[in-house]
Design an enzyme around this catalytic site. Structure first.
Site, PDB file in Angstrom:
ATOM      1  N   GLY A 177       1.057  -1.439  -0.145  1.00  0.00           N
ATOM      2  CA  GLY A 177       0.010  -0.261  -0.395  1.00  0.00           C
ATOM      3  C   GLY A 177       0.950   1.295  -0.254  1.00  0.00           C
ATOM      4  O   GLY A 177       1.938   1.292  -0.610  1.00  0.00           O
ATOM      5  N   GLU A 200      21.092  -5.967 -21.500  1.00  0.00           N
ATOM      6  CA  GLU A 200      21.535  -7.183 -21.878  1.00  0.00           C
ATOM      7  C   GLU A 200      20.774  -7.791 -23.418  1.00  0.00           C
ATOM      8  O   GLU A 200      20.489  -8.831 -23.063  1.00  0.00           O
ATOM      9  CB  GLU A 200      21.918  -8.845 -21.079  1.00  0.00           C
ATOM     10  CG  GLU A 200      23.168  -8.583 -20.905  1.00  0.00           C
ATOM     11  CD  GLU A 200      23.939 -10.133 -20.124  1.00  0.00           C
ATOM     12  OE1 GLU A 200      22.977 -10.688 -20.457  1.00  0.00           O
ATOM     13  OE2 GLU A 200      25.240 -10.020 -19.296  1.00  0.00           O
TER      14      GLU A 200
END
Length: 181
Positions: free
Chosen positions: A135, A159
């Site tokens: 939350g 990558e």
């Protein structure tokens, strides 16, 4: 003769609270330099980050209470945790299959691209879900999921972005289909 160079981003500040701009230093290294061993990542690191998200979210969901019960007992939160576990185990199996192929002399480009693409997206979803479970505390730097969410994004970028992985996967699929026609 062209010399292959790598860009290496290394954490040089051990303080975990240091901002990224002050925690990392970039280096250019030559492939031929002693101690440089090039290698490719599979999706293991992304899976590890996702596992940490699940661990933190599970622990928090057992501590945080609403309506007199831990939020882990609310179906919406319980299902988020379950979905995170499903994604993590699937990602783990994908990178393990890719590693198994390498260990057995099998070209693993297809499975490695699937593992990286899937694990990167899954890690980002797990991080987002962990922040959701926390939350308002999910954005508080006193809790780890805020940083995990920022850290997860790199797996979709470095990558070979997830889009590049999808391009590799689709090209290999098309090549395989052409061979059977």
């Amino acid at each position: 003769m062209q010399h292959i160079k790598y860009f290496v981003l290394a954490r040089t500040n051990p303080d975990p609270k240091a901002p990224a701009s002050k925690a990392f230093t970039g280096f250019i290294v030559e492939q031929e330099w002693e101690g440089v061993t090039p290698g490719r990542k599979v999706a293991a690191a992304a899976v590890g980050l996702a596992q940490r998200c699940l661990d933190e979210a599970t622990r928090y969901s057992l501590e945080r209470k609403t309506f007199g019960v831990p939020i882990a007992h609310h179906q919406a939160v319980a299902f988020m945790l379950a979905d995170m576990a499903v994604g993590i185990e699937t990602g783990r199996l994908a990178w393990m299959k890719s590693a198994w192929q390498i260990d057995n002399g099998i070209k693993n480009t297809f499975v490695a691209s699937i593992a990286k693409c899937y694990a990167a997206d899954m890690a980002n979803k797990c991080a987002t879900d962990a922040v959701q479970i926390f939350g308002g505390n999910g954005f508080n730097s006193e809790y780890p999921v805020e940083k995990l969410m920022r850290d997860a994004k790199i797996y979709q970028i470095y990558e070979g972005t997830t889009q590049i992985q999808r391009l590799i996967i689709s090209r290999l699929l098309i090549d395989r289909a052409k061979q059977t026609v």
